[in-house]
Design an enzyme around this catalytic site. Structure first.
Site, PDB file in Angstrom:
ATOM      1  N   ASN A   1      51.596 -41.827  39.887  1.00 39.49           N
ATOM      2  CA  ASN A   1      52.412 -41.238  38.816  1.00 39.49           C
ATOM      3  C   ASN A   1      51.696 -39.997  38.287  1.00 39.49           C
ATOM      4  O   ASN A   1      50.666 -40.113  37.624  1.00 39.49           O
ATOM      5  CB  ASN A   1      52.589 -42.305  37.721  1.00 39.49           C
ATOM      6  CG  ASN A   1      53.360 -41.801  36.512  1.00 39.49           C
ATOM      7  OD1 ASN A   1      53.590 -40.599  36.364  1.00 39.49           O
ATOM      8  ND2 ASN A   1      53.740 -42.719  35.644  1.00 39.49           N
TER       9      ASN A   1
ATOM     10  N   HIS B   1      61.634 -39.291  38.202  1.00 31.50           N
ATOM     11  CA  HIS B   1      60.206 -39.336  37.891  1.00 31.50           C
ATOM     12  C   HIS B   1      59.571 -40.467  38.694  1.00 31.50           C
ATOM     13  O   HIS B   1      60.077 -41.594  38.718  1.00 31.50           O
ATOM     14  CB  HIS B   1      60.006 -39.535  36.389  1.00 31.50           C
ATOM     15  CG  HIS B   1      58.604 -39.916  36.035  1.00 31.50           C
ATOM     16  ND1 HIS B   1      57.512 -39.220  36.502  1.00 31.50           N
ATOM     17  CD2 HIS B   1      58.111 -40.939  35.275  1.00 31.50           C
ATOM     18  CE1 HIS B   1      56.408 -39.794  36.054  1.00 31.50           C
ATOM     19  NE2 HIS B   1      56.741 -40.833  35.315  1.00 31.50           N
TER      20      HIS B   1
ATOM     21  N   CYS C   1      56.136 -37.754  30.522  1.00 36.64           N
ATOM     22  CA  CYS C   1      56.707 -37.802  31.886  1.00 36.64           C
ATOM     23  C   CYS C   1      58.091 -37.170  31.961  1.00 36.64           C
ATOM     24  O   CYS C   1      58.583 -36.904  33.054  1.00 36.64           O
ATOM     25  CB  CYS C   1      56.763 -39.245  32.369  1.00 36.64           C
ATOM     26  SG  CYS C   1      55.159 -40.041  32.341  1.00 36.64           S
TER      27      CYS C   1
HETATM   28  N1  ACO Z   1      45.400 -55.631  39.683  1.00 39.64           N
HETATM   29  C1  ACO Z   1      45.508 -56.963  39.719  1.00 39.64           C
HETATM   30  N2  ACO Z   1      46.089 -57.675  38.723  1.00 39.64           N
HETATM   31  C2  ACO Z   1      46.562 -56.985  37.667  1.00 39.64           C
HETATM   32  C3  ACO Z   1      46.458 -55.575  37.569  1.00 39.64           C
HETATM   33  C4  ACO Z   1      45.835 -54.903  38.639  1.00 39.64           C
HETATM   34  N3  ACO Z   1      45.697 -53.567  38.653  1.00 39.64           N
HETATM   35  N4  ACO Z   1      47.017 -55.189  36.400  1.00 39.64           N
HETATM   36  C5  ACO Z   1      47.453 -56.282  35.788  1.00 39.64           C
HETATM   37  N5  ACO Z   1      47.168 -57.381  36.549  1.00 39.64           N
HETATM   38  C6  ACO Z   1      47.466 -58.773  36.279  1.00 39.64           C
HETATM   39  C7  ACO Z   1      47.712 -59.054  34.818  1.00 39.64           C
HETATM   40  O1  ACO Z   1      46.488 -59.269  34.140  1.00 39.64           O
HETATM   41  C8  ACO Z   1      48.561 -60.298  34.900  1.00 39.64           C
HETATM   42  O2  ACO Z   1      47.719 -61.403  35.098  1.00 39.64           O
HETATM   43  P1  ACO Z   1      48.045 -62.830  34.423  1.00 39.64           P
HETATM   44  O3  ACO Z   1      49.387 -63.231  34.963  1.00 39.64           O
HETATM   45  O4  ACO Z   1      46.913 -63.681  34.879  1.00 39.64           O
HETATM   46  O5  ACO Z   1      48.074 -62.570  32.950  1.00 39.64           O
HETATM   47  C9  ACO Z   1      49.381 -60.105  36.156  1.00 39.64           C
HETATM   48  O6  ACO Z   1      48.678 -59.123  36.925  1.00 39.64           O
HETATM   49  C10 ACO Z   1      50.787 -59.618  35.897  1.00 39.64           C
HETATM   50  O7  ACO Z   1      50.732 -58.532  34.984  1.00 39.64           O
HETATM   51  P2  ACO Z   1      52.034 -57.832  34.489  1.00 39.64           P
HETATM   52  O8  ACO Z   1      51.669 -56.823  33.476  1.00 39.64           O
HETATM   53  O9  ACO Z   1      53.055 -58.882  34.119  1.00 39.64           O
HETATM   54  O10 ACO Z   1      52.545 -57.122  35.831  1.00 39.64           O
HETATM   55  P3  ACO Z   1      53.862 -56.343  36.088  1.00 39.64           P
HETATM   56  O11 ACO Z   1      54.613 -56.965  37.197  1.00 39.64           O
HETATM   57  O12 ACO Z   1      54.608 -56.068  34.809  1.00 39.64           O
HETATM   58  O13 ACO Z   1      53.314 -54.963  36.632  1.00 39.64           O
HETATM   59  C11 ACO Z   1      52.988 -52.698  35.918  1.00 39.64           C
HETATM   60  C12 ACO Z   1      52.526 -54.158  35.796  1.00 39.64           C
HETATM   61  C13 ACO Z   1      52.775 -52.270  37.335  1.00 39.64           C
HETATM   62  C14 ACO Z   1      52.142 -51.860  34.979  1.00 39.64           C
HETATM   63  C15 ACO Z   1      54.489 -52.627  35.561  1.00 39.64           C
HETATM   64  O14 ACO Z   1      54.747 -53.286  34.350  1.00 39.64           O
HETATM   65  C16 ACO Z   1      54.949 -51.206  35.452  1.00 39.64           C
HETATM   66  O15 ACO Z   1      54.911 -50.440  36.410  1.00 39.64           O
HETATM   67  N6  ACO Z   1      55.434 -50.812  34.289  1.00 39.64           N
HETATM   68  C17 ACO Z   1      55.836 -49.437  34.071  1.00 39.64           C
HETATM   69  C18 ACO Z   1      54.674 -48.712  33.506  1.00 39.64           C
HETATM   70  C19 ACO Z   1      54.649 -47.264  33.851  1.00 39.64           C
HETATM   71  O16 ACO Z   1      55.290 -46.792  34.764  1.00 39.64           O
HETATM   72  N7  ACO Z   1      53.840 -46.596  33.102  1.00 39.64           N
HETATM   73  C20 ACO Z   1      53.558 -45.239  33.426  1.00 39.64           C
HETATM   74  C21 ACO Z   1      53.615 -44.382  32.291  1.00 39.64           C
HETATM   75  S1  ACO Z   1      55.149 -44.199  31.695  1.00 39.64           S
HETATM   76  C22 ACO Z   1      56.002 -43.355  32.703  1.00 39.64           C
HETATM   77  O17 ACO Z   1      55.554 -42.687  33.585  1.00 39.64           O
HETATM   78  C23 ACO Z   1      57.401 -43.519  32.475  1.00 39.64           C
END
Ligand code: ACO
Length: 337
Positions: free
Chosen positions: A289, A259, A111
């Site tokens: 993304n 980004h 990214c």
């Molecule tokens: N739909 C519904 N529920 C979901 C989903 C979904 N798509 N995905 C995860 N959950 C659930 C999980 O299972 C969890 O359930 P639980 O509490 O029963 O265990 C709950 O939602 C919370 O999950 P978390 O992982 O804690 O959610 P978080 O608030 O951290 O959000 C996310 C997750 C959106 C991935 C966030 O961490 C994020 O955006 N991180 C950055 C990742 C990123 O940008 N990656 C891209 C590549 S890298 C880059 O571009 C820089």
């Protein structure tokens, strides 16, 4: 010498997949995705490919710059999702746009790739090795996503963005680039042979079929919360380092083009910097993304939407796998003086 952006272009696939569509194939909801990421829909390739999108974005950027393909000396494509391992996407673009004089190669910095492409282009230009450079970010991450993993599948979209840099008199531009391989495990995508311990060593007489046991499609895997923390902590420091380097204050910057990973990440970075959130434009609601394509796609939207005035001060900042992150300062000077 310094490279000035004279033209921008983008290409997004035709097919739109919204959050409701995803909720029909996995256990998720529009509400969850919007709340946690700010994403409403994304474009996914059907007929398009990484190469075809890169070509279209390049053609649009050349047209916008008023530069002919035959004038291009260097084509840099940032991608982790090239159509083929060999040849590079950059060479395929060269062939299709007719940039016969160009030197072409791909680079992989996930990214942050567009920022690495920009810094490489500026280095070539400063060294006098190129005058007209195409920098492209092009990705089809839909092919690298595990569509059964709701925590990653909802995040990504496909697309390409490009800029044309033209050399003019000037100093090397302010840039800050960083990598930390020690934290690489938080965001990975293996080779098809990952489960078999990596690409198989082939020896004369060995059975290729046997060597490929354990091969499977490579998928993006990540520790979402760790990446979230990394971005919100690291990027503000990087932007401050950049501003110090170019002797500008935060208030003097007109727009921060980050980004487009997650709206909460962008907002978190703005908050940490104590900067006006209105200076952080976003389009990830529409495209998700798109990895290394996200910054040039956003830049192209702002350019074509008439939101960039001559002399505007911009900061571009990327972050992603590697881990890697970086930022660049530029003054918008699209018109030739
Ligand atoms: N739909 C519904 N529920 C979901 C989903 C979904 N798509 N995905 C995860 N959950 C659930 C999980 O299972 C969890 O359930 P639980 O509490 O029963 O265990 C709950 O939602 C919370 O999950 P978390 O992982 O804690 O959610 P978080 O608030 O951290 O959000 C996310 C997750 C959106 C991935 C966030 O961490 C994020 O955006 N991180 C950055 C990742 C990123 O940008 N990656 C891209 C590549 S890298 C880059 O571009 C820089």
């Amino acid at each position: 010498m310094v490279g000035v952006i004279r033209g921008t272009g983008a290409c997004l696939p035709e097919t739109i997949v919204d959050n409701e569509d995803l909720a029909g194939i996995m256990d998720t909801s529009d509400e969850w995705i919007r709340e946690r990421t700010g994403i409403a829909r994304r474009r996914l390739i059907r007929e398009e490919t990484t190469v075809s999108m890169a070509v279209r974005a390049a053609e649009r950027a050349l047209e916008d710059a008023g530069v002919g393909a035959e004038e291009i000396d260097l084509i840099l494509v940032s991608t982790v999702s090239s159509n083929t391992v060999l040849p590079s996407t950059a060479c395929a673009v060269q062939e299709q746009i007719g940039a016969d004089s160009a030197v072409c190669f791909d680079l992989n910095a996930a990214c942050t790739g567009f920022l690495f492409g920009l810094s490489t282009a500026q280095t070539y230009i400063y060294a006098g090795a190129a005058k007209h450079v195409l920098v492209i970010g092009a990705e089809s991450l839909s092919g690298l996503v595990n569509w059964e993993d709701r925590s990653t599948a909802i995040l990504f979209g496909d697309g390409a963005g490009a800029v044309v840099l033209c050399a003019r008199e000037g100093d090397f531009p302010p840039l800050v680039m960083h990598s930390d391989g020690g934290r690489g495990r938080v965001l990975t995508c293996g080779s098809p042979f990952e489960g078999a311990g990596g690409y198989p060593a082939q020896s004369p007489g060995s059975s290729a079929a046997k060597d490929r046991e354990g091969a499977r499609a490579p998928f993006i895997r990540m520790d979402g919360q760790e990446i979230f923390r990394f971005a919100v902590r690291q990027v503000p420091g990087c932007i401050e380092e950049l501003l110090e380097k170019c002797g500008r204050s935060l208030e003097e910057i007109d727009l921060f083009l980050l980004h487009q990973a997650n709206a909460r990440i962008v907002e978190g970075i703005a908050r940490r910097l104590r900067a006006d959130p209105a200076k952080f434009p976003m389009n990830l609601a529409e495209y998700g993304n798109t990895s290394s394509a996200s910054i040039p796609i956003l830049l192209d939207e702002l350019n074509r939407g008439g939101r960039l005035r001559e002399g505007m001060r911009l900061v571009l900042a990327g972050f992603g796998a590697g881990l890697s992150w970086g930022a660049a300062y530029l003054e918008w000077q699209k018109e030739r003086s």
